[in-house]
Write an enzyme that holds these catalytic residues in place. Structure first.
Site, PDB file in Angstrom:
ATOM      1  N   ASP A  17     105.887  24.853 -20.046  1.00  0.00           N
ATOM      2  CA  ASP A  17     106.799  25.838 -20.168  1.00  0.00           C
ATOM      3  C   ASP A  17     108.084  25.142 -20.516  1.00  0.00           C
ATOM      4  OD1 ASP A  17     108.988  27.599 -20.132  1.00  0.00           O
ATOM      5  OD2 ASP A  17     108.638  28.404 -18.122  1.00  0.00           O
ATOM      6  N   ASN A  26     110.841  26.329 -22.065  1.00  0.00           N
ATOM      7  CA  ASN A  26     112.288  27.084 -21.736  1.00  0.00           C
ATOM      8  C   ASN A  26     112.863  27.024 -23.077  1.00  0.00           C
ATOM      9  OD1 ASN A  26     112.138  28.872 -19.469  1.00  0.00           O
ATOM     10  ND2 ASN A  26     112.219  26.985 -18.116  1.00  0.00           N
ATOM     11  N   ASP A  39     106.199  28.658 -24.367  1.00  0.00           N
ATOM     12  CA  ASP A  39     105.108  27.774 -23.729  1.00  0.00           C
ATOM     13  C   ASP A  39     104.815  27.115 -24.951  1.00  0.00           C
ATOM     14  OD1 ASP A  39     104.691  28.691 -20.756  1.00  0.00           O
ATOM     15  OD2 ASP A  39     105.061  30.290 -22.096  1.00  0.00           O
ATOM     16  N   ASP A  86     104.371  36.190 -15.606  1.00  0.00           N
ATOM     17  CA  ASP A  86     105.324  36.776 -16.489  1.00  0.00           C
ATOM     18  C   ASP A  86     104.952  35.739 -17.957  1.00  0.00           C
ATOM     19  OD1 ASP A  86     106.388  34.503 -15.436  1.00  0.00           O
ATOM     20  OD2 ASP A  86     108.551  35.250 -15.359  1.00  0.00           O
ATOM     21  N   HIS A  87     104.105  34.937 -17.883  1.00  0.00           N
ATOM     22  CA  HIS A  87     103.683  33.848 -18.782  1.00  0.00           C
ATOM     23  C   HIS A  87     102.260  34.326 -18.920  1.00  0.00           C
ATOM     24  CE1 HIS A  87     107.175  31.030 -18.699  1.00  0.00           C
ATOM     25  NE2 HIS A  87     107.273  31.673 -17.741  1.00  0.00           N
ATOM     26  N   GLU A 121     104.998  25.663 -12.596  1.00  0.00           N
ATOM     27  CA  GLU A 121     105.595  26.605 -11.518  1.00  0.00           C
ATOM     28  C   GLU A 121     104.595  27.227 -10.313  1.00  0.00           C
ATOM     29  OE1 GLU A 121     109.415  29.708 -11.613  1.00  0.00           O
ATOM     30  OE2 GLU A 121     108.276  29.567 -13.289  1.00  0.00           O
ATOM     31  N   ASN A 180     102.201  28.830 -17.168  1.00  0.00           N
ATOM     32  CA  ASN A 180     103.004  28.876 -16.096  1.00  0.00           C
ATOM     33  C   ASN A 180     102.606  29.832 -15.275  1.00  0.00           C
ATOM     34  OD1 ASN A 180     105.299  29.940 -14.452  1.00  0.00           O
ATOM     35  ND2 ASN A 180     106.781  28.815 -15.740  1.00  0.00           N
TER      36      ASN A 180
END
Length: 255
Positions: free
Chosen positions: A143, A145, A214, A243-244, A34, A7
């Site tokens: 991802d 989530n 992930d 941030d991933h 994303e 991501n």
């Protein structure tokens, strides 16, 4: 086969980082999520410069998913069934494997309509994957989530009552696995948590406040070929990172 999912949290913001990562890591397949770019504005030249094919789906400045591959993607599909307004799933056949790059809805909060949407979306994905498994091997990466277990978060107590760790979300993920899939990252011994996401705030990466959200889910026949699974923390430690972090799975090639 070197397989990865990442991501990138805006391909525009991460353009040079992604190009550098591809040159250095040389994956055969990279699933992106994303991208945050419309198809008409997608930087195809970025991938052509490093000798990759790319199939992308983006309809707004949010979401966006892609398959980045050494060989062309066959039987390309956009969406699951009825998610045409949100670019959250792209799928195609690469090397005889049906590959899904997915960006599962966040859920926001347990009392938000987006949480219900998340569970419904996961059920649609499960139904689609069940059909594909009748045809051949499958990999679903991206991802999710969802942190599959309490061991996949830095502090279960701190996240109690939040999304990503609720029982309905974890049950939805388990129903997907029950089709005959294996969470490739779950069975790898490690001295460190295999987190893939850390908030930008509060020095979360430096302090180890992460989650494993992930995932690479593969048919059991493919899981038997897994040589290694690794989180590329260096990409998360880079200048202006997502941030991933990328999750990389090495599969043994066929004889």
């Amino acid at each position: 086969m070197r397989f990865a999912t990442w991501n990138v949290n805006s391909l525009r913001a991460r353009r040079e980082l992604v190009a550098q990562w591809l040159r250095e890591q040389q994956p055969d397949i990279l699933c992106l999520q994303e991208t945050k770019v419309k198809d008409a504005e997608f930087p195809e030249d970025l991938f052509a410069e490093v000798n990759y094919h790319v199939a992308h789906w983006g309809v707004s400045a949010w979401n966006g998913v892609a398959l980045v591959t050494r060989e062309p993607v066959e039987q390309l599909g956009l969406g699951i069934v009825d998610d045409a307004e949100e670019a959250r799933c792209i799928t195609g056949i690469v090397g005889g494997i049906r590959v899904f790059s997915v960006y599962v809805p966040n859920g926001r909060s347990l009392d938000d309509p987006h949480y219900v949407y998340k569970l419904e979306w996961l059920e649609l994905l499960r139904q689609r994957v069940a059909e594909e498994l009748q045809r051949g091997p499958v990999i679903i990466a991206g991802d999710f989530n969802i942190a599959p277990t309490d061991a996949d978060v830095y502090d279960p107590a701190a996240l109690e009552g939040a999304t990503h760790v609720s029982e309905p979300e974890r049950m939805a993920l388990q129903r997907l696995l029950d089709l005959g899939l294996v969470d490739c990252g779950a069975r790898q011994p490690s001295d460190e948590p295999s987190f893939t996401w850390w908030d930008y705030r509060q020095g979360a990466f430096r302090r180890g406040m992460g989650m494993r959200i992930d995932l690479v889910l593969a048919s059991e026949s493919l899981q038997q070929r897994v040589r290694s699974v690794a989180v590329d923390r260096a990409a998360r430690a880079a200048t202006k990172p997502s941030d991933h972090a990328p999750l990389v799975v090495e599969f043994e090639d066929h004889d």
